[in-house]
Design an enzyme around this catalytic site. Sequence first.
Site, PDB file in Angstrom:
ATOM      1  N   LYS A 143       0.937  -1.306  -0.136  1.00 27.36           N
ATOM      2  CA  LYS A 143       0.055  -0.196  -0.040  1.00 27.36           C
ATOM      3  C   LYS A 143       0.927   1.151   0.039  1.00 27.36           C
ATOM      4  O   LYS A 143       0.709   2.062  -0.703  1.00 27.36           O
ATOM      5  CB  LYS A 143      -0.680  -0.053   1.374  1.00 27.36           C
ATOM      6  CG  LYS A 143      -1.915  -1.199   1.235  1.00 27.36           C
ATOM      7  CD  LYS A 143      -2.792  -1.391   2.327  1.00 27.36           C
ATOM      8  CE  LYS A 143      -4.028  -2.447   1.992  1.00 27.36           C
ATOM      9  NZ  LYS A 143      -4.752  -2.760   3.412  1.00 27.36           N
ATOM     10  N   GLN A 191      -4.419  -1.685   9.798  1.00 30.21           N
ATOM     11  CA  GLN A 191      -4.349  -2.782   8.928  1.00 30.21           C
ATOM     12  C   GLN A 191      -5.079  -4.199  10.001  1.00 30.21           C
ATOM     13  O   GLN A 191      -4.758  -4.108  11.105  1.00 30.21           O
ATOM     14  CB  GLN A 191      -3.202  -3.406   8.426  1.00 30.21           C
ATOM     15  CG  GLN A 191      -2.879  -4.585   7.728  1.00 30.21           C
ATOM     16  CD  GLN A 191      -3.528  -4.533   6.334  1.00 30.21           C
ATOM     17  OE1 GLN A 191      -3.748  -3.384   6.033  1.00 30.21           O
ATOM     18  NE2 GLN A 191      -3.963  -5.420   5.753  1.00 30.21           N
ATOM     19  N   ASP A 195     -10.875   3.164   4.332  1.00 23.78           N
ATOM     20  CA  ASP A 195     -11.047   1.515   4.417  1.00 23.78           C
ATOM     21  C   ASP A 195     -12.667   1.637   4.191  1.00 23.78           C
ATOM     22  O   ASP A 195     -13.146   0.420   3.809  1.00 23.78           O
ATOM     23  CB  ASP A 195     -10.624   0.803   5.520  1.00 23.78           C
ATOM     24  CG  ASP A 195      -9.461   0.121   5.083  1.00 23.78           C
ATOM     25  OD1 ASP A 195      -9.347  -0.194   4.123  1.00 23.78           O
ATOM     26  OD2 ASP A 195      -8.722  -0.223   6.109  1.00 23.78           O
TER      27      ASP A 195
HETATM   28  N1  GUN Z   1      -6.983  -6.878   6.291  1.00 23.99           N
HETATM   29  C1  GUN Z   1      -7.017  -7.537   5.081  1.00 23.99           C
HETATM   30  N2  GUN Z   1      -7.810  -6.615   4.261  1.00 23.99           N
HETATM   31  C2  GUN Z   1      -7.826  -5.475   4.560  1.00 23.99           C
HETATM   32  C3  GUN Z   1      -8.202  -4.185   4.273  1.00 23.99           C
HETATM   33  O1  GUN Z   1      -8.813  -4.122   3.232  1.00 23.99           O
HETATM   34  N3  GUN Z   1      -8.072  -3.141   5.040  1.00 23.99           N
HETATM   35  C4  GUN Z   1      -7.478  -3.344   6.194  1.00 23.99           C
HETATM   36  N4  GUN Z   1      -7.299  -2.247   7.028  1.00 23.99           N
HETATM   37  N5  GUN Z   1      -7.053  -4.449   6.822  1.00 23.99           N
HETATM   38  C5  GUN Z   1      -7.265  -5.557   6.015  1.00 23.99           C
END
Ligand code: GUN
Length: 293
Positions: free
Chosen positions: A52, A96, A119
């Site tokens: 990311k 995350q 998110d």
């Molecule tokens: N863990 C797995 N997928 C995601 C996501 O799209 N966002 C976040 N914050 N954690 C994740």
Amino acid sequence: MQLLDGKKVSDDIKNEITAEVQKMKEKGEKVPHLAAVIVGNDGASLTYVGSKVKACERVGFESTLVKMPSTTSETELLKKIQQLNEDDTIDGFIVQLPLPDQIDTQKVLMAIDPRKDVDGFHPENFGKMALDMSTFIPATPFGILELLERYGVETKGKHTVVIGRSHIVGRPMSILMGRKGFPGNSTVTLTHSYTKNIAQITTQADIIITALGVPNYLKAEMVKDDAVVIDVGITRVNDDSEKGYRITGDVDFEFVSKKASFITPVPGGVGPMTIAMLLKNTLLAREQKLLKN
Ligand code: GUN
């Protein structure tokens, strides 16, 4: 069979975002800034967050990675979130998931300022999404919608079967596919661990979206001819390669791909789309802030 090439489409989207960032720079505006918080040392989570941050660099965003130890308390994490909420230089941030057991995930997600919740996990944003209001759509479902749209996959009047009811993928996906509009207007069945005779349901599906995390779960005999198959699974399976593992999807790709009309590969399908749509949400957060200033 046509591949839904998430790598290619995500590259297109990143190029579009890069052009937007360039325009912002030319106007003398501050570029979007995404922060990502990771708690603990889970290898897969560190890799995703790293991707990311790297994607931010690629499109010209600023990024901040906040690494906290696995022993971090809920109070400490909530304090960090408060700081990020109040930091005017940051347009959007994510925490995350999953989080260590001592931390209440829902409490953490609710502490994020909804205007910075790129998110789309805050109940306010999730509720807006369910009510067809303009908001941040969670990145993985958003990425799947974008793939369906860019390949012109018909969803209207189709039977979509979603496997898995996670808050991150399955649940929002089931809502979005049933919404008015395109992609949407599907008749949706949301299946989960208590669903009986799942193969009887999946063989009726025009579109199958698997978000289970069980390698090679969806077999060819569970899929009807010409179905559209979207594989959200990304499980690390140990092997004797240099890395020591390979990424495996939920779909038995070798055989299912022979029956499907459209199918996403793993890797190179939904995964890269998730990152591209997180960037898109961050751009949106920045633009909304500019509108208010
Ligand atoms: N863990 C797995 N997928 C995601 C996501 O799209 N966002 C976040 N914050 N954690 C994740």
